[in-house]
Scaffold this active site. Structure first.
Site, PDB file in Angstrom:
ATOM      1  N   ASP A  23     -16.351   1.991  -6.500  1.00 53.74           N
ATOM      2  CA  ASP A  23     -15.730   3.236  -6.069  1.00 53.74           C
ATOM      3  C   ASP A  23     -16.634   3.882  -5.028  1.00 53.74           C
ATOM      4  OD1 ASP A  23     -14.825   5.940  -5.861  1.00 53.74           O
ATOM      5  OD2 ASP A  23     -13.893   5.775  -7.830  1.00 53.74           O
ATOM      6  N   ASP A  82     -14.944  -1.442  -2.028  1.00 50.77           N
ATOM      7  CA  ASP A  82     -13.607  -0.952  -2.281  1.00 50.77           C
ATOM      8  C   ASP A  82     -13.400  -0.945  -3.789  1.00 50.77           C
ATOM      9  OD1 ASP A  82     -11.026  -0.584  -0.249  1.00 50.77           O
ATOM     10  OD2 ASP A  82     -10.478  -0.902  -2.344  1.00 50.77           O
ATOM     11  N   CYS A 104      -5.863   7.555   8.862  1.00 48.80           N
ATOM     12  CA  CYS A 104      -4.744   7.110   9.704  1.00 48.80           C
ATOM     13  C   CYS A 104      -3.620   8.129   9.567  1.00 48.80           C
ATOM     14  CB  CYS A 104      -4.287   5.722   9.283  1.00 48.80           C
ATOM     15  SG  CYS A 104      -3.126   5.006  10.450  1.00 48.80           S
ATOM     16  N   CYS A 112     -14.739   2.469   1.930  1.00 49.13           N
ATOM     17  CA  CYS A 112     -13.333   2.174   1.586  1.00 49.13           C
ATOM     18  C   CYS A 112     -12.887   1.034   2.485  1.00 49.13           C
ATOM     19  CB  CYS A 112     -12.446   3.401   1.783  1.00 49.13           C
ATOM     20  SG  CYS A 112     -13.001   4.888   0.934  1.00 49.13           S
TER      21      CYS A 112
END
Length: 489
Positions: free
Chosen positions: A344, A319, A411, A294
């Protein structure tokens, strides 16, 4: 030279004997404000308006506007504080505006509301004299919504009649504790509850909650990582970061003005993000290609690739968004060992010696950098993302070579996006006969990189391993979660 200091020589615009408390922010308005050009307030108002009406992201919109105007550093810093400060404390300012205007926030048009938020921030949280905060903010709204200028002026004058603390006492009177904290620190109540649960889940003290909420409203300095092998951080302007051995903090709102950032040898990056990439790079693994599933916008990929290049190792970055892949290519422009393509992450092939899966998440750990995100997220987003997060981690483990290592990161400290995801994936893999994963001691790896105590990073223990969680109020980083998982040989 700063804006006029105010009446009777008081240093922050207060009259002698005035009972107002000192302003929270000591940054003065730039010289440009006295000339009437008013560009910083104009730009801040435009960004606030676009955030409110177009779902724009301030961290993308504001730098672009600053770059086009070629502002001096002082002006850019003032504009940045106006914008982000008004967004960080928006919930509190809205509560004040409702009382001062005798209207519901929903009944106020976006143009005057953006101006009121901008003015309230100057009046209650910045060292801007009242006359400048009032007249210059009203002047901004006059240009586009002249009929509302009188309304904005009246509301801001009423706000100026009390201090920040006095308004806080008024808007939180008789409120329950969660509501009081939500208003005082401008977080939706569900986020206050979620962070309370996160502290408990990660085995920290509940008494840290208010410090954590307050940290989300402290402006984060611009962090830059010197990409290993391309440049040393000693060659960058700024102050060396406390935790990341490749980081510096810049005293500028326009990092692209730094040549090494412009040519791709250094990347704008929070210390926490750099540490995630450095931790994965530091763990022993068999030789082989590395992957970032990602990868957009590419900061962690750039750090990984620059470390990998030292051993002649390639990084494959993926990504699902073409736009984000383009950002990865820009981030890694100075490196020749990276391929970036649209794919993906759930379709990763491998085998890879090391895999980073920094999954899409709520972003609750980065609210100090993206303050408007707190008002856009809903509890349902956590549930909606959990399936994707689990699938991406499962894919990363499947694509990892025997003996290789997967870094799962978010995050966010939200327990449902961190510990519960890893636990659930490993439980399901074991149930299906794929009990092939060892949890490593992520806090120990971070301690070796940073020189800090491992216990400061520690989350829960699983077997012989531990997860790691960084916190804005403890580490002065974004709230990154990290799990390091080794695939059995």
């Amino acid at each position: 030279m700063a804006e006029s200091s105010g009446t009777n020589g008081a240093p922050d615009g207060r009259r002698r004997g005035d009972r107002r408390a000192p302003r929270r922010d000591e940054r003065r308005a730039p010289r440009d404000e006295r000339s009437g050009k008013n560009l910083p307030r104009r730009i801040a108002w435009e960004v606030l308006l676009d955030v409110a009406t177009k779902d724009a992201y301030a961290n993308l919109l504001l730098p672009a506007k600053l770059a086009r105007t070629h502002m001096a550093a002082q002006d850019a810093a003032f504009t940045t504080e106006l914008t982000y400060g008004a967004l960080r404390r928006q919930k509190f300012y809205d509560a004040v505006i409702e009382i001062a205007s005798s209207r519901s926030i929903d009944a106020i048009d976006p143009e005057p509301l953006a101006a009121m938020r901008l003015g309230a921030h100057q009046l209650l949280s910045m060292r801007v004299p009242d006359h400048a905060a009032l007249s210059e903010t009203v002047a901004v709204v006059k240009r586009s919504a002249q009929k509302t200028a009188g309304f904005v002026n009246a509301v801001l004058r009423r706000i100026s009649e009390a201090t920040d603390d006095e308004w806080l006492a008024r808007v939180t009177a008789d409120s329950a504790d969660t509501t009081r904290l939500a208003i005082a620190h401008s977080h939706p109540e569900w986020i206050v509850r979620a962070l309370t649960q996160a502290l408990k889940g990660h085995e920290r003290e509940a008494g840290e909650l208010e410090a954590l909420l307050a940290a989300d409203n402290v402006p984060a300095k611009v962090g830059v990582s010197a990409l290993p092998g391309l440049i040393d951080r000693s060659e960058l302007p700024g102050e060396a970061t406390e935790l990341s051995p490749i980081g510096v903090t810049l005293d500028t709102a326009v990092p692209r003005d730094v040549p090494a950032v412009a040519d791709g040898r250094a990347r704008v990056q929070d210390e926490g993000s750099a540490l995630v990439a450095l931790a994965l790079a530091a763990v022993d693994a068999p030789a082989g290609i590395w992957a970032d599933l990602c990868a957009g916008p590419g900061g962690k990929a750039a750090v990984l690739a620059s470390v990998a290049a030292g051993d002649g190792t390639r990084l494959e970055a993926f990504d699902s968004s073409e736009h984000r892949v383009e950002l990865v290519r820009d981030s890694t422009q100075a490196l020749e060992n990276v391929t970036a393509e649209v794919r993906d992450g759930r379709q990763a092939r491998g085998p890879y010696a090391k895999v980073l899966v920094d999954v899409p998440c709520s972003g609750l750990g980065a609210l100090r950098r993206r303050p408007e995100a707190r008002y856009r997220r809903q509890p349902s987003d956590i549930t909606a993302l959990s399936g994707l997060q689990s699938e991406l981690l499962d894919s990363a483990l499947d694509a990892c070579a025997p003996g290789g290592v997967v870094a799962y990161s978010t995050c966010s400290p939200h327990f449902a996006e961190t510990v519960l995801i890893v636990d659930d994936v490993l439980r399901r893999r074991a149930k299906s006969g794929r009990d092939d994963v060892e949890i490593l001691d992520a806090p120990a790896v971070l301690a070796e990189i940073t020189g800090a105590e491992a216990e400061s990073f520690a989350s829960v223990t699983r077997g012989q391993g531990r997860f790691a969680q960084l916190w804005p109020h403890v580490h002065n980083t974004d709230g990154m979660f990290l799990a390091l998982l080794r695939k059995a040989k």
